[in-house]
Write an enzyme that holds these catalytic residues in place. Sequence first.
Site, short mmCIF file in Angstrom:
data_model
loop_
_atom_site.label_atom_id
_atom_site.label_comp_id
_atom_site.label_asym_id
_atom_site.label_seq_id
_atom_site.Cartn_x
_atom_site.Cartn_y
_atom_site.Cartn_z
N CYS B 149 -21.17 52.42 0.37
CA CYS B 149 -20.83 51.26 0.02
C CYS B 149 -22.16 50.25 0.30
CB CYS B 149 -19.56 50.29 0.32
SG CYS B 149 -19.66 48.71 -0.34
N THR B 285 -16.88 50.32 -14.09
CA THR B 285 -16.87 48.83 -14.81
C THR B 285 -16.42 48.96 -16.16
OG1 THR B 285 -19.03 48.69 -13.40
CG2 THR B 285 -18.74 47.59 -15.24
#
Lengths: 271, 322
Positions: B149, B285
Amino acid sequence: MRTKPERAHPVLERVAVVANDRVTEGVGLLRLRAPRIAATVHSGQFIHLRIAVGADFILRRPFAVHRRDGDVIEVLYRVAGRGTHDLETKRTGQEMDAIGPLGRGWEPGEVSSALLVAGGIGAAPLGMLAEDLAARGVAVSVALGAPSGERLVARGLFERVARRVGVVTEDGSEGETGLVTLLTARWLEQETFDVICACGPEGMARAVAEQARFARVPCLVSLERLMACGVGVCLSCVVSTTHGLKKACKHGPVFDAEEVVWDASESPQRA
Amino acid sequence: MPPSPRSVPEGMRPSTGAASVDMTVQLAGLTLRSPVMTASGTFASGHEYAEFVELERLGAIVTKGVSLEPWPGNDSPRIAETPSGMLNSIGLQNQGVEKFCEKQLARLGGVDVPVIVNVSGHSIAEYAAVVERLEQEPGVAGYEVNISCPNVDEGGMAFGVGCTPAAAVTRAVRDVTSRPLIVKLSPNVTDIAEIARAVEAEGADAVSLINTLLGMAIDPETRRPRLARVVGGLSGPAIRPVALRMVWQVAQAVALPVVGMGGIMTGEDAVEFMLAGAAAVAVGTANFVDPTSTRRVTDGLREYCVRHGVPRVRDLTGAMDQ
Ligand SMILES: Cc1cc2nc3c(=O)[nH]c(=O)nc-3n(C[C@H](O)[C@H](O)[C@H](O)COP(=O)(O)OP(=O)(O)OC[C@H]3O[C@@H](n4cnc5c(N)ncnc54)[C@H](O)[C@@H]3O)c2cc1C
Ligand SMILES: Cc1cc2nc3c(=O)[nH]c(=O)nc-3n(C[C@H](O)[C@H](O)[C@H](O)COP(=O)(O)O)c2cc1C
Ligand code: FES
């Protein structure tokens, strides 16, 4: 204080443009045939609209449902960037898809008087509320503010249903000169309201919330945040509250002003 | 070539040949009914999207990252739209593993779909501690360990950008679980294949890639960065060619199955990733753009197989012609 009406599940719906007209400089009124969304929407809820397919901007855009008219929902939009610029070019018959109704709208509870405060395009989510309250016999007062007369929107609607509409513009081109809080301060001194519902620039909403607290009137505010998913998944739309971070798309966009921890950096609005 | 299924309206494509294509794939010891999974952080724990897609048709649900204690995440603004994609710096906001088990996991109990929990940590010990807690939960099918991340200061990507820390996290988690272990790789490295080999050596069952690519955007009007944290992770179609290249490189470098992701919007995009070597794919997404994306990708993948006479979707893995 807020009652919680049952909220219908959001749907993904193909919506068709019924009309798309310019109402004033840089503001348009879009009428969309959206029977499934129209069937369950409450005032203050929003839709997440996919404006363009195949363009290089991919995210949906959130818009309040301004009014409901049978199968049709209305969106009052200000041209602010690429998405809304595209929206302006939509013609009757064109289709888009929308997710809605989303979020928690105005839930003022049982009231007999209400003060609605709108700054500029902030009038959008207050239209349906004004109509609903008036239909229930609530005495509605509306304070409308804008930088100038051309930026005032939805005045006609409010004048049709409200007991009283006051106008304030920053340049004095219409109504009183100054900020809308000038008017709300005076009204709050003169009389009492059961609830205040405000939407506009975050600075305005915050100032109204402070007046409301001083006057001991419950206050609801509709807040804007950047939104990717619109359905509570991505955590991009958080609002700092006294109960921790909440999602504007799910727990909002309408919040009890008392629980909002005002943080200007969270607002997407450019001054 | 037959006409492209793109001309059929979204969500309305016929499921032609549903029976004729075997859509199952094997991943890290799990049999998935479809190679199409969800990408962590873009599907929460599934319930929000259950209104739009049948969760049971997914290959697996990969949850939002979970840490030991609650994390508040980063300041706002946390997203910015960019050409064909978006930047995010959510910062792994989550309620901590205890609440996660109590709420999200419990709600998924009745849903017949493998749940893969995405795990984050500030330290190697934290990764292991989260997994140890999750070991008590029968509803967990496996783990995806996020060493990639870009949105947290300590931990996160720091573990994913070097072979030694990546190997150490993998080892620490491997030591506390025999469940399927997927390690999620960062694209923000010089040689992703080298990291993949390091985690393979420490006992990972699969690797997934890519996480978001580090990027930024500035508002020229205000001269301020569009993200409060200045930099964030880029996702969406903009990153697809980079993701595809990395999946291809990693698939060549390791024997482990690869979960490919990065900008997948359609069935054809998923086909590309499988041809490059992915055993399964994840949709991220695209869910924000179209909440029915996972269904569209699955249907598109199946139609592709029908159109090309591919009997088993797994036959596509690594089947690029060169
Ligand atoms: C719940 C909600 C209800 C809204 N209702 C209305 C309405 O009824 N009428 C109206 O005119 N506007 C409304 N807005 C604001 C509207 O969503 C933005 O003006 C619009 O998204 C701008 O898109 P753009 O492509 O034109 O601008 P761009 O600046 O090109 O957009 C870039 C990105 O920033 C986002 N963005 C930019 N400004 C805003 C903003 N103020 N709020 C949220 N996201 C923003 C866009 O969605 C997009 O992801 C609402 C916002 C929210 C969160
Ligand atoms: C809003 C958002 C949140 C994310 N959160 C996580 C996360 O918690 N853990 C993780 O491993 N990846 C996370 N990711 C990365 C995605 O799982 C995925 O690797 C990446 O977005 C690329 O795929 P896409 O282009 O299909 O989105 C997140 C991505 C986005 C956009
Ligand atoms: S917009 Fe995704 S959680 Fe609110």
